[in-house]
Design a protein around this motif. Sequence first.
Motif, PDB file in Angstrom:
ATOM      1  N   THR A 193       0.852  -1.189   0.000  1.00 41.27           N
ATOM      2  CA  THR A 193       0.000   0.000   0.000  1.00 41.27           C
ATOM      3  C   THR A 193       0.887   1.238   0.000  1.00 41.27           C
ATOM      4  OG1 THR A 193      -1.733  -1.139   1.258  1.00 41.27           O
ATOM      5  CG2 THR A 193      -1.775   1.280   1.246  1.00 41.27           C
ATOM      6  N   ALA A 194       0.587   2.194  -0.870  1.00 51.93           N
ATOM      7  CA  ALA A 194       1.387   3.418  -0.938  1.00 51.93           C
ATOM      8  C   ALA A 194       1.146   4.271   0.300  1.00 51.93           C
ATOM      9  CB  ALA A 194       1.039   4.207  -2.193  1.00 51.93           C
ATOM     10  N   LEU A 195       2.237   4.714   0.935  1.00 55.78           N
ATOM     11  CA  LEU A 195       2.136   5.638   2.065  1.00 55.78           C
ATOM     12  C   LEU A 195       2.217   7.098   1.613  1.00 55.78           C
ATOM     13  CD1 LEU A 195       4.400   3.930   4.769  1.00 55.78           C
ATOM     14  CD2 LEU A 195       1.915   3.853   4.538  1.00 55.78           C
ATOM     15  N   PHE A 196       2.635   7.338   0.376  1.00 53.35           N
ATOM     16  CA  PHE A 196       2.828   8.694  -0.133  1.00 53.35           C
ATOM     17  C   PHE A 196       2.308   8.745  -1.558  1.00 53.35           C
ATOM     18  CE2 PHE A 196       6.004  11.613  -2.303  1.00 53.35           C
ATOM     19  CZ  PHE A 196       5.356  12.777  -1.930  1.00 53.35           C
ATOM     20  N   ASN A 197       1.439   9.729  -1.834  1.00 51.34           N
ATOM     21  CA  ASN A 197       0.807   9.809  -3.154  1.00 51.34           C
ATOM     22  C   ASN A 197       1.587  10.646  -4.158  1.00 51.34           C
ATOM     23  OD1 ASN A 197       0.304  12.490  -2.462  1.00 51.34           O
ATOM     24  ND2 ASN A 197      -1.845  12.134  -1.936  1.00 51.34           N
ATOM     25  N   GLY A 198       2.713  11.224  -3.730  1.00 50.48           N
ATOM     26  CA  GLY A 198       3.537  12.009  -4.633  1.00 50.48           C
ATOM     27  C   GLY A 198       3.050  13.418  -4.875  1.00 50.48           C
ATOM     28  N   LYS A 199       1.933  13.805  -4.245  1.00 48.60           N
ATOM     29  CA  LYS A 199       1.345  15.120  -4.513  1.00 48.60           C
ATOM     30  C   LYS A 199       1.191  15.981  -3.272  1.00 48.60           C
ATOM     31  CE  LYS A 199      -1.312  13.251  -8.409  1.00 48.60           C
ATOM     32  NZ  LYS A 199      -2.666  13.017  -8.977  1.00 48.60           N
ATOM     33  N   ASP A 200       0.850  15.357  -2.126  1.00 48.19           N
ATOM     34  CA  ASP A 200       0.639  16.137  -0.910  1.00 48.19           C
ATOM     35  C   ASP A 200       0.944  15.280   0.312  1.00 48.19           C
ATOM     36  OD1 ASP A 200      -1.696  14.525  -0.381  1.00 48.19           O
ATOM     37  OD2 ASP A 200      -2.847  15.830  -1.708  1.00 48.19           O
ATOM     38  N   LEU A 201       0.652  15.807   1.500  1.00 49.08           N
ATOM     39  CA  LEU A 201       1.009  15.144   2.758  1.00 49.08           C
ATOM     40  C   LEU A 201      -0.151  14.360   3.355  1.00 49.08           C
ATOM     41  CD1 LEU A 201       3.142  18.046   4.257  1.00 49.08           C
ATOM     42  CD2 LEU A 201       3.989  15.852   3.442  1.00 49.08           C
TER      43      LEU A 201
END
Length: 334
Positions: free
Chosen positions: A245-253
């Motif tokens: 599961t991704a913990l960071f979407n690459g766009k915001d916090l």
Amino acid sequence: IMKNYLLAALRKLNQTKTSLTLVAGISLIAACAAAQRDTGFVSLFDGQTLNGWQLIGKSGDGYGVKDGVIYCARGGGGNLLTEKEYSDFILRFEFKLEDGSNNGVGIRAPAEGDAAYLGMEIQILDEGAADRGKWGKLRPAQYHGSIYDVVAARKGALKPVGEWNEQEITAIGRRIKVVLNGQTITDTDLNEITDPAIIRKHPGLFRDRGHIGFLGHNDYLEFRNIRIKELARSEKDHTPPDGFTALFNGKDLTGWKGLVADPKKRAAMTPAQLAAEQVKADELMRANWKIEDGALAYRGKSFDNLCTVKDYGNFELLVDWKIEPYSDSGLYLR
């Protein structure tokens, strides 16, 4: 556009009875034609002025414009940088050397400081004078087309002194490529540079954006037909592998918060105290943790830690990271 330039040049010629204006007009036409041939490219030089450029650390007479070219004055120079910053791009230009000319192309450079180290410098150099020892014994990565003192270029593609050379510099992410007169002389992935001494000396290798410019070293040479094509930076793929599961979407916090103190101090806080401290920690988090090119980047000056909103027990964690010289960080678990 070319027709208008030619008519203007001819009218000026009739008025002044000098061939100089026609030469400048033809140079301007050539620059316009080159820009038209290169789809998606825009000119960085109007053929007449230094509009769009800034001269930092002027030496002697610095730089000037004549006959449709930018020249670095004899005994002068400094850093002639674009006012605009660039990230990924293809830069094309022509240059002409005199015997013993030395200059450089700064890329992703800051406005202040030594662009060869705080940014990157693509060397411009008369190889004949270098071989004769004008600058002493040069290292391979100090010859023409090299990323200065970092990656050596292949020699032998320069035209004789006094002839125009065509050069292209491509910067896409960590890939830097230099083509001189149709020959690829440098093609490197900056991620493959692992020598700690080089990395410490050249923090600019980690910059992903900055100014483009010419770095004068008191020698005369000329530039013309300077044009650039900006390239859109590809969005990072944050799709996790199967089962993750991704913990960071690459766009915001989203999914992250500021870390409040340490476990012992947090345990001693009342719910109201913890809530108040969490507000402060979140403010620091938003101030000092930034999203840059699809990555989490810390830009603070104290210990403003970032942590997941959710707690985890047993897990497997995958993460990509990079670090600048003299930096210190860590991954907190549980």
